[in-house]
Design a protein around this motif. Structure first.
Motif, PDB file in Angstrom:
ATOM      1  N   VAL A 305       0.859  -1.189   0.000  1.00  0.00           N
ATOM      2  CA  VAL A 305       0.000   0.000   0.000  1.00  0.00           C
ATOM      3  C   VAL A 305       0.888   1.229   0.000  1.00  0.00           C
ATOM      4  CG1 VAL A 305      -1.721   1.324   1.295  1.00  0.00           C
ATOM      5  CG2 VAL A 305      -1.849  -1.165   1.299  1.00  0.00           C
ATOM      6  N   ARG A 306       0.427   2.280  -0.635  1.00  0.00           N
ATOM      7  CA  ARG A 306       1.072   3.589  -0.506  1.00  0.00           C
ATOM      8  C   ARG A 306       0.101   4.546   0.172  1.00  0.00           C
ATOM      9  NH1 ARG A 306       4.196   4.333  -6.363  1.00  0.00           N
ATOM     10  NH2 ARG A 306       5.929   2.915  -5.869  1.00  0.00           N
ATOM     11  N   LEU A 307       0.608   5.283   1.139  1.00  0.00           N
ATOM     12  CA  LEU A 307      -0.202   6.250   1.872  1.00  0.00           C
ATOM     13  C   LEU A 307       0.076   7.640   1.310  1.00  0.00           C
ATOM     14  CD1 LEU A 307       0.564   4.944   5.481  1.00  0.00           C
ATOM     15  CD2 LEU A 307      -1.290   4.217   3.954  1.00  0.00           C
ATOM     16  N   HIS A 308      -0.923   8.231   0.704  1.00  0.00           N
ATOM     17  CA  HIS A 308      -0.795   9.583   0.176  1.00  0.00           C
ATOM     18  C   HIS A 308      -1.540  10.506   1.137  1.00  0.00           C
ATOM     19  CE1 HIS A 308       0.816   8.048  -3.663  1.00  0.00           C
ATOM     20  NE2 HIS A 308      -0.084   7.080  -3.526  1.00  0.00           N
ATOM     21  N   PHE A 309      -0.848  10.913   2.182  1.00  0.00           N
ATOM     22  CA  PHE A 309      -1.468  11.687   3.257  1.00  0.00           C
ATOM     23  C   PHE A 309      -0.953  13.121   3.301  1.00  0.00           C
ATOM     24  CE2 PHE A 309      -2.486   7.868   6.276  1.00  0.00           C
ATOM     25  CZ  PHE A 309      -3.319   7.347   5.306  1.00  0.00           C
ATOM     26  N   ASN A 310      -0.204  13.533   2.291  1.00  0.00           N
ATOM     27  CA  ASN A 310       0.422  14.851   2.350  1.00  0.00           C
ATOM     28  C   ASN A 310      -0.469  15.968   1.819  1.00  0.00           C
ATOM     29  OD1 ASN A 310       2.721  13.682   3.416  1.00  0.00           O
ATOM     30  ND2 ASN A 310       3.668  13.372   1.406  1.00  0.00           N
ATOM     31  N   GLY A 311      -1.550  15.600   1.131  1.00  0.00           N
ATOM     32  CA  GLY A 311      -2.446  16.619   0.592  1.00  0.00           C
ATOM     33  C   GLY A 311      -3.574  16.943   1.549  1.00  0.00           C
ATOM     34  N   LYS A 312      -4.577  17.654   1.038  1.00  0.00           N
ATOM     35  CA  LYS A 312      -5.713  18.028   1.881  1.00  0.00           C
ATOM     36  C   LYS A 312      -6.591  16.814   2.177  1.00  0.00           C
ATOM     37  CE  LYS A 312      -5.987  22.860   0.387  1.00  0.00           C
ATOM     38  NZ  LYS A 312      -6.837  23.900  -0.238  1.00  0.00           N
ATOM     39  N   ILE A 316      -5.224   6.183  -0.294  1.00  0.00           N
ATOM     40  CA  ILE A 316      -4.324   5.028  -0.232  1.00  0.00           C
ATOM     41  C   ILE A 316      -4.171   4.473  -1.637  1.00  0.00           C
ATOM     42  CG2 ILE A 316      -4.926   4.442   2.146  1.00  0.00           C
ATOM     43  CD1 ILE A 316      -6.583   2.090   1.018  1.00  0.00           C
ATOM     44  N   GLY A 317      -3.003   3.948  -1.937  1.00  0.00           N
ATOM     45  CA  GLY A 317      -2.746   3.343  -3.235  1.00  0.00           C
ATOM     46  C   GLY A 317      -2.640   1.835  -3.089  1.00  0.00           C
ATOM     47  N   VAL A 318      -3.461   1.082  -3.846  1.00  0.00           N
ATOM     48  CA  VAL A 318      -3.397  -0.380  -3.835  1.00  0.00           C
ATOM     49  C   VAL A 318      -2.894  -0.848  -5.192  1.00  0.00           C
ATOM     50  CG1 VAL A 318      -5.180  -0.666  -2.086  1.00  0.00           C
ATOM     51  CG2 VAL A 318      -5.837  -0.555  -4.495  1.00  0.00           C
TER      52      VAL A 318
END
Length: 356
Positions: A305-312, A316-318
């Protein structure tokens, strides 16, 4: 080789077979016979495995089913194999129905070399059910699936225990499907049923329409509570194991990369999910400038998984079989649990490619 290792090897074999074994006969040789061998049968002993089994059925003379499998002095399994490119939902398997009625076998198996569908006669004795009670998929199985498939091993076979489990699995599956349908869109009768437990007035159509979104929201709230409880329970154990790793990551961080508490919480959640099929120590976190990666065995080539938590907004990326990423927006961390199946599918894929 353990049973688990045998199934893992079989999963790898099925991956290769997709490219080469396009006919039914090739599928049998590449996957079905090794599958029977993994279940402890001597595939070359006709007293155990009978290929091209013939038993005249009414006016159908000379029809064959691909395999009959004998345990002791009884035929226990009938197996019909389709080519590996066949969608089993579209497959015709009339021979299995007919043979099931006239033989002593109580288990029928339909397979394309990737999926194995198991049937018995829960609804009408000696008449094969139209829906399988258990599906085993070499592309996506977990520890619970392994426990179920191991029941069919020649040394563990007990037809009464299997039939009892089959009945339980069938009704559990139907109950789950019903609850899921009501969760997504509660019908009038379900709304009335729930409302009777707390609404004292006359439950009119207008009341039903007013309570429907409330009951749906109650389902959502209950799921979040259960998910949080599970997360907290696993966190108590995994936090101790993961803390040194998180601390090491923090020490390696530059001023440009900051691992947030949200990312750590999400990591613990994903680690808890993955622990169903692999030791938690196999799941690692590696933070980057643009995303936080959750990796299998700390290998960048094995993203989970990739966590894209830096934006507003949180995403999550699967990943699919080709490791192509799909971003999914989430409103809260608890929603990660709703993508559990996809996460486990990815990890199981990596486990299947591990060297035996």
């Amino acid at each position: 080789m353990s049973f688990k290792d045998s199934v893992s090897e079989l999963s790898v074999r099925s991956q290769s077979a997709r490219k080469m074994a396009q006919t039914e006969e090739a599928t049998k040789n590449a996957v079905v016979m090794p599958f029977l061998r993994a279940l402890g049968f001597d595939v070359f002993n006709p007293s155990q495995v009978i290929p091209e089994f013939v038993s005249d059925v009414g006016t159908k003379k000379g029809e064959k089913v691909d395999y009959a499998v004998r345990i002791g002095d009884r035929i226990e399994y009938l197996i019909e194999a389709k080519s590996i490119s066949t969608n089993l939902s579209d497959a015709q398997y009339n021979q299995l129905f007919r043979y099931f009625t006239v033989t002593e076998a109580r288990i029928a198996i339909l397979t394309n070399g990737i999926q194995f569908w198991f049937f018995t006669d829960i609804e009408d004795k000696n008449k094969m059910d139209t829906t399988p009670f258990f599906k085993f998929d070499l592309d996506a199985y977990d520890e619970n699936d392994l426990k179920e498939i191991e029941k069919f091993h020649v040394e563990r076979f007990d037809i009464e225990k299997i039939r009892s489990a089959a009945s339980s699995m069938k009704y559990t599956r139907l109950a789950t499907a019903y609850i899921n349908s009501q969760w997504n869109a509660p019908d009038d009768e379900f709304v009335k049923f729930v409302a009777r437990s707390f609404y004292e007035g006359n439950i009119t159509k207008q009341v039903v329409e007013g309570l429907r979104p409330i009951i749906k929201r109650a389902f959502d709230d209950l799921f979040r509570q259960k998910a949080r409880q599970k997360f907290n329970a696993v966190l108590e154990g995994s936090e101790r194991d993961a803390a040194p790793e998180a601390e090491a990551l923090a020490e390696e961080e530059t001023s440009d990369i900051v691992t947030t508490q949200e990312e750590l919480d999400a990591f613990y959640m994903i680690r808890a999910i993955c622990s169903e099929v692999t030791p938690a120590s196999n799941i690692h976190m590696r933070d980057q400038k643009s995303y936080c990666g959750i990796l299998f065995e700390n290998n960048n080539r094995k993203p989970i998984v990739r966590l894209h938590f830096n934006g507003k907004k949180l995403h999550i990326g699967v990943f699919d079989e080709a490791k192509a990423e799909t971003r999914i927006p989430i409103e809260s961390l608890e929603e990660i649990f709703s993508h559990k199946d996809k996460i486990l599918e990815t990890v199981t894929r990596y486990l299947a490619t591990e060297p035996v």
